[in-house]
Write a protein that holds these residues in place. Structure first.
Motif, short mmCIF file in Angstrom:
data_model
loop_
_atom_site.label_atom_id
_atom_site.label_comp_id
_atom_site.label_asym_id
_atom_site.label_seq_id
_atom_site.Cartn_x
_atom_site.Cartn_y
_atom_site.Cartn_z
N UNK A 26 2.16 -10.58 -10.61
CA UNK A 26 1.93 -11.17 -9.15
C UNK A 26 3.02 -10.55 -8.11
N UNK A 27 2.34 -10.40 -7.08
CA UNK A 27 3.03 -9.76 -6.02
C UNK A 27 2.75 -10.57 -4.49
N UNK A 28 3.85 -10.76 -3.96
CA UNK A 28 3.69 -11.38 -2.98
C UNK A 28 3.80 -10.50 -1.55
N UNK A 29 2.62 -10.30 -0.67
CA UNK A 29 2.51 -9.37 0.22
C UNK A 29 2.95 -10.24 1.52
N UNK A 30 4.18 -10.19 2.02
CA UNK A 30 4.84 -11.10 2.97
C UNK A 30 5.24 -10.26 4.37
N UNK A 31 4.78 -10.78 5.40
CA UNK A 31 5.01 -10.18 6.68
C UNK A 31 4.23 -10.93 7.84
N UNK A 32 4.50 -10.63 8.98
CA UNK A 32 3.73 -11.33 10.16
C UNK A 32 2.17 -10.67 9.88
N UNK A 33 1.26 -11.75 10.43
CA UNK A 33 -0.14 -11.42 10.46
C UNK A 33 -0.51 -10.39 11.26
N UNK A 34 -1.49 -9.43 10.77
CA UNK A 34 -1.68 -8.16 11.73
C UNK A 34 -1.08 -6.94 11.03
N UNK A 35 -0.32 -6.99 10.05
CA UNK A 35 0.46 -6.03 9.39
C UNK A 35 -0.44 -5.17 8.33
N UNK A 36 -1.53 -5.66 8.19
CA UNK A 36 -2.42 -4.87 7.20
C UNK A 36 -2.22 -5.27 5.87
N UNK A 150 -3.56 -8.57 -18.52
CA UNK A 150 -4.38 -7.49 -17.56
C UNK A 150 -5.02 -8.27 -16.35
N UNK A 151 -4.26 -9.35 -15.87
CA UNK A 151 -4.64 -10.01 -14.75
C UNK A 151 -3.36 -9.70 -13.53
N UNK A 152 -3.98 -9.29 -12.39
CA UNK A 152 -2.97 -9.14 -11.34
C UNK A 152 -3.12 -9.92 -10.16
N UNK A 153 -2.31 -10.84 -9.58
CA UNK A 153 -2.49 -11.53 -8.61
C UNK A 153 -1.80 -10.96 -7.23
N UNK A 154 -2.43 -10.86 -6.29
CA UNK A 154 -2.03 -10.06 -4.93
C UNK A 154 -2.29 -11.30 -3.87
N UNK A 155 -1.00 -11.81 -3.46
CA UNK A 155 -0.81 -13.05 -2.64
C UNK A 155 -0.36 -12.61 -1.29
N UNK A 156 -1.36 -12.70 -0.07
CA UNK A 156 -1.03 -12.38 1.27
C UNK A 156 -0.47 -13.78 1.78
N UNK A 157 0.86 -13.44 2.49
CA UNK A 157 1.47 -14.55 2.98
C UNK A 157 2.05 -14.20 4.39
N UNK A 163 6.24 -21.28 1.73
CA UNK A 163 5.50 -21.40 0.16
C UNK A 163 6.42 -22.07 -0.87
N UNK A 164 5.99 -22.68 -1.98
CA UNK A 164 6.56 -23.40 -2.83
C UNK A 164 7.62 -22.17 -3.18
N UNK A 165 8.87 -22.60 -3.67
CA UNK A 165 9.87 -21.70 -3.85
C UNK A 165 9.57 -21.33 -5.45
N UNK A 166 8.92 -22.15 -6.15
CA UNK A 166 8.33 -21.55 -7.41
C UNK A 166 7.35 -20.64 -7.43
N UNK A 167 6.64 -20.62 -6.46
CA UNK A 167 5.76 -19.80 -6.35
C UNK A 167 6.05 -18.28 -6.03
N UNK A 168 6.96 -18.24 -5.09
CA UNK A 168 7.94 -17.14 -4.64
C UNK A 168 8.76 -16.61 -5.89
N UNK A 169 9.09 -17.49 -6.64
CA UNK A 169 9.94 -16.73 -7.80
C UNK A 169 9.27 -16.21 -8.71
N UNK A 170 7.92 -16.64 -8.82
CA UNK A 170 6.84 -15.89 -9.88
C UNK A 170 6.66 -14.61 -9.51
N UNK A 171 6.97 -14.07 -8.29
CA UNK A 171 6.16 -12.95 -7.56
C UNK A 171 7.24 -11.85 -7.41
N UNK A 172 6.83 -10.72 -7.38
CA UNK A 172 7.78 -9.75 -6.64
C UNK A 172 7.11 -9.47 -5.63
N UNK A 173 7.99 -9.36 -4.47
CA UNK A 173 8.03 -9.38 -2.86
C UNK A 173 7.95 -8.24 -2.26
#
Length: 329
Positions: A26-36, A150-157, A163-173
């Protein structure tokens, strides 16, 4: 390649992990809206569909073609192993629902119980994870805690702190930071060479280092907006003509980008006004900027009224006009 600016560090981190055979689930893609971030998620998903498991080194770019047949499926939007969760349209209108619903999340979870039908990966893109209903966020968390193989999560934030701290903790940011002023200027000049340099500088300044926002502002008459706001501050806008025009120009959902442009222009304008004022007169300038910030923040928290915000911005600037001109109002 407008969407690529600012992605280099994130791309290298993702490719290194894939090339080593230790790709986090799981990957957390974090940053301002509009960054791509959503564009990055789409590129990463395509890469996995066309390159398999990994573990044997890495190519230079996520855009490496790989399996061209799988790539054609992705480009056509027909690859069965890419699942997207995003706000759905309301009924038959173009407006989107306020949230990603629990039913959408449950539908995604049901897909996870099926065997892979093509390739080595299934990719779940949530755009944006900030939009999940509370029950949906909790359901997603359970899946992140026990992810299928073999399942990968890409979470745009856009607001990872909410977010729930527990969601953030399960992801690489992966953090997508605003782009430096000089880099943004060179990039925008390259892809929009017809822009007048004064407009280009104003757009870069108003964008706050966010490429998507800069592109949205290209079609806006930035110079005209700056002139209108500066004239209100200089004259006090006797009769409210300019303030009423500003309210019409930025009112309504369709004009939100222009309202954001007006808000973003104000700091630079107030800086120039403060620079030209005696030290004793700087405090009122700062007070009006605080007032603009409060107005924008309160509007977002409450019922959004762009016209009201625009008119109040005009009021703040009008207060800075020389007293002799304010008296004519």
């Amino acid at each position: 390649m407008a969407g690529l600016i600012g992605h280099e560090d994130a791309e290298n981190a993702f490719l290194d992990a894939w090339g080593s055979g230790r790709l986090h689930h799981a990957w957390l893609l974090a940053g301002p809206q509009g960054m791509g971030k959503a564009a990055f998620a789409a590129r990463a998903a395509r890469f996995l569909m066309t390159h398999g498991r990994g573990g044997n080194g890495r190519p230079e770019s996520l855009d490496d073609p790989g399996d061209t047949a799988a790539g054609r499926l992705v480009e056509a939007g027909n690859h069965p192993e890419i699942v997207r969760l995003e706000r759905a349209p309301k009924d038959k209108s173009k407006d989107l629902a306020r949230n990603i619903t629990i039913d959408q999340v449950r539908g995604m979870i049901r897909r996870l119980h099926l065997s892979l039908s093509l390739g080595d990966w299934r990719v779940i893109i949530v755009d944006a994870v900030d939009d999940l209903e509370t029950d949906g966020a909790n359901a997603l968390l359970k899946t992140l805690e026990e992810p299928p193989a073999q399942t990968l999560f890409l979470l745009v934030s856009h607001s990872p702190g909410r977010l729930l701290p527990t969601i953030r903790s399960r992801c690489r940011t992966l953090r997508f930071q605003p782009i430096e002023h000089d880099v943004m200027t060179a990039w925008l000049h390259e892809i929009r060479s017809m822009l007048d340099m004064a407009d280009l500088r104003a757009i870069v300044s108003a964008s706050g280092g966010v490429p998507g926002k800069a592109l949205a502002l290209v079609d806006s008459d930035v110079a005209a907006m700056e002139k209108k706001l500066a004239t209100i501050a200089a004259t006090g806008d006797p009769g409210n003509r300019l303030r009423e025009a500003l309210a019409r120009e930025v009112g309504g959902t369709a004009n939100r980008a222009r309202l954001e442009l007006a808000i973003d222009i104000v700091p630079g304008l107030l800086t120039r006004i403060a620079r030209d004022r005696p030290i004793a007169e700087i405090a009122p300038v700062l007070a009006q900027w605080d007032r603009v910030q409060r107005t924008a923040r309160d509007a977002v928290r409450g019922s959004y009224d762009g016209a009201m915000v625009g008119f109040e911005i005009g009021n703040c600037l009008a207060e800075l006009a020389p007293r002799s001109r304010q008296g004519a109002r």
